[in-house]
Design an enzyme around this catalytic site. Structure first.
Site, PDB file in Angstrom:
ATOM      1  N   ASN A   9      -6.890 -17.074 -11.634  1.00  0.00           N
ATOM      2  CA  ASN A   9      -7.844 -16.384 -10.760  1.00  0.00           C
ATOM      3  C   ASN A   9      -8.593 -15.366 -11.610  1.00  0.00           C
ATOM      4  O   ASN A   9      -8.026 -14.363 -12.013  1.00  0.00           O
ATOM      5  CB  ASN A   9      -7.069 -15.702  -9.623  1.00  0.00           C
ATOM      6  N   LYS A  11     -11.022 -13.455 -10.758  1.00  0.00           N
ATOM      7  CA  LYS A  11     -11.530 -12.282 -10.028  1.00  0.00           C
ATOM      8  C   LYS A  11     -13.007 -12.044 -10.393  1.00  0.00           C
ATOM      9  O   LYS A  11     -13.736 -13.003 -10.619  1.00  0.00           O
ATOM     10  CB  LYS A  11     -10.642 -11.064 -10.304  1.00  0.00           C
ATOM     11  N   HIS A  95      -6.484 -13.799  -0.501  1.00  0.00           N
ATOM     12  CA  HIS A  95      -5.952 -13.019  -1.620  1.00  0.00           C
ATOM     13  C   HIS A  95      -5.787 -11.560  -1.179  1.00  0.00           C
ATOM     14  O   HIS A  95      -6.609 -11.050  -0.414  1.00  0.00           O
ATOM     15  CB  HIS A  95      -6.892 -13.118  -2.825  1.00  0.00           C
ATOM     16  N   GLU A  97      -6.435  -8.837  -2.500  1.00  0.00           N
ATOM     17  CA  GLU A  97      -7.587  -7.954  -2.735  1.00  0.00           C
ATOM     18  C   GLU A  97      -8.636  -8.149  -1.640  1.00  0.00           C
ATOM     19  O   GLU A  97      -9.343  -7.208  -1.266  1.00  0.00           O
ATOM     20  CB  GLU A  97      -8.170  -8.217  -4.137  1.00  0.00           C
ATOM     21  N   GLU A 167       2.337 -13.699  -3.435  1.00  0.00           N
ATOM     22  CA  GLU A 167       1.930 -12.668  -4.388  1.00  0.00           C
ATOM     23  C   GLU A 167       2.276 -11.290  -3.832  1.00  0.00           C
ATOM     24  O   GLU A 167       1.503 -10.731  -3.039  1.00  0.00           O
ATOM     25  CB  GLU A 167       0.425 -12.739  -4.635  1.00  0.00           C
ATOM     26  N   GLY A 173      -1.560  -7.093 -10.947  1.00  0.00           N
ATOM     27  CA  GLY A 173      -2.318  -6.237 -11.850  1.00  0.00           C
ATOM     28  C   GLY A 173      -1.575  -4.977 -12.266  1.00  0.00           C
ATOM     29  O   GLY A 173      -2.158  -4.068 -12.855  1.00  0.00           O
ATOM     30  N   SER A 213       1.241 -10.396 -12.087  1.00  0.00           N
ATOM     31  CA  SER A 213       1.582 -10.042 -13.475  1.00  0.00           C
ATOM     32  C   SER A 213       2.319 -11.152 -14.223  1.00  0.00           C
ATOM     33  O   SER A 213       3.242 -10.882 -14.984  1.00  0.00           O
ATOM     34  CB  SER A 213       2.382  -8.735 -13.515  1.00  0.00           C
TER      35      SER A 213
HETATM   36  P1  PGA Z   1      -2.407 -10.536 -12.058  1.00  0.00           P
HETATM   37  O1  PGA Z   1      -3.172 -11.079 -10.767  1.00  0.00           O
HETATM   38  O2  PGA Z   1      -1.803 -11.742 -12.754  1.00  0.00           O
HETATM   39  O3  PGA Z   1      -3.456  -9.873 -12.901  1.00  0.00           O
HETATM   40  O4  PGA Z   1      -1.343  -9.615 -11.583  1.00  0.00           O
HETATM   41  C1  PGA Z   1      -2.641 -12.101  -9.975  1.00  0.00           C
HETATM   42  C2  PGA Z   1      -3.539 -12.392  -8.806  1.00  0.00           C
HETATM   43  O5  PGA Z   1      -4.158 -11.462  -8.275  1.00  0.00           O
HETATM   44  O6  PGA Z   1      -3.668 -13.548  -8.371  1.00  0.00           O
END
Ligand code: PGA
Length: 252
Positions: A9, A11, A95, A97, A167, A173, A213
């Site tokens: 992803n 983003k 997601h 976010e 997740e 992140g 992560s």
């Molecule tokens: P990250 O993001 O690997 O940077 O923690 C994962 C995601 O948001 O799908």
């Protein structure tokens, strides 16, 4: 046997030129016929460039969001049909976010999932608890609520075409990945929710990805868990070498 899925992803990263540069570096690093499904989700503006760059490989291109209406006066939105037209074959839905910053709810997740399925796209439906919920021991409750609301009214046939991504928001992140044991426990729980809602056999074939992560240095611990059918990778999917090493390290 559930075929593993490694999804990236991106983003809000990468222009079209940066997308082409990624694929030029990434494609030679991954096997032509990998032992897993490889998915890359660039921003909308790079979808077509990614699809063109991935052409002839087994890499699937996904969008990061979609709107459920076919077309109309919805300024700033992108329909599933437009995603398919740009070469997308899958779409991230719900997601954290989007849930946190853009008002995504379980209700809109379901509408988007149904629209994606109707257009022949694979929905990658994301769920997961926030830090305070995790600390309060509410992980299962939150995940079950999101799972049930997000799959409510799906037929068994529709459900068989979705990918689920667990997740935990506290792991995204932050560098604090869930331990393989924590992720396994939630995946098992979600599979039991799927069995109760649909059937044992659909639950057994449901592919559940872990996200939060995931990095080249923790992929081996995660892949050792039978319950994990793959990963959704954010930051570490931006670099062709690190994403390729996750793809290559997955096969058990
Ligand atoms: P990250 O993001 O690997 O940077 O923690 C994962 C995601 O948001 O799908």
């Amino acid at each position: 046997m559930r075929r593993p899925v490694i999804a990236g992803n991106w983003k809000m990263y990468k222009t079209q030129e940066e997308t082409r540069a990624f694929f030029a570096a990434f494609k030679p690093l991954v096997p032509a016929t990998p032992d897993c499904d490889v998915i890359v989700a660039p921003p909308f503006t790079s979808l077509a460039a990614a699809a063109a760059a991935a052409h002839g490989s087994s890499i699937t291109i996904a969008a990061q969001n979609a709107y459920w209406e076919r077309e109309g006066a919805f300024t700033g939105e992108i329909s599933v049909r437009m995603i398919a037209d740009a070469g997308g074959k899958a779409v991230l839905i719900g997601h954290s976010e989007r849930r946190q910053f853009f008002g995504e709810t379980d209700e809109t997740v379901l509408k988007k999932t149904k629209a994606a399925l109707a257009a022949g796209l694979t929905p990658i439906v994301c769920i997961g608890e926030k830090l305070a919920e995790y600390q309060a021991g509410k992980t299962q409750h939150v995940c079950e609520t999101q799972f049930l609301a997000g799959s409510n009214s799906l037929t068994p046939e529709e459900f068989s075409r979705i990918l689920l991504a667990y997740e935990p928001v506290w792991a995204i992140g932050t560098g604090h990945t869930a331990t393989p044991e924590i992720a396994t426990a939630v995946h098992k729980f979600l599979r039991s929710c799927a069995a109760a809602r649909f059937s044992e056999s659909l639950a057994a074939s449901l592919r559940i990805l872990y996200g939060g992560s995931v990095k080249p240095d923790n992929i081996k611990g995660l892949m050792a868990q039978e319950e994990l059918d793959g990963v959704l990778v954010g930051g570490a999917s931006l670099d062709p070498k690190s994403f390729a090493s996750i793809v290559k390290d997955w096969p058990r």
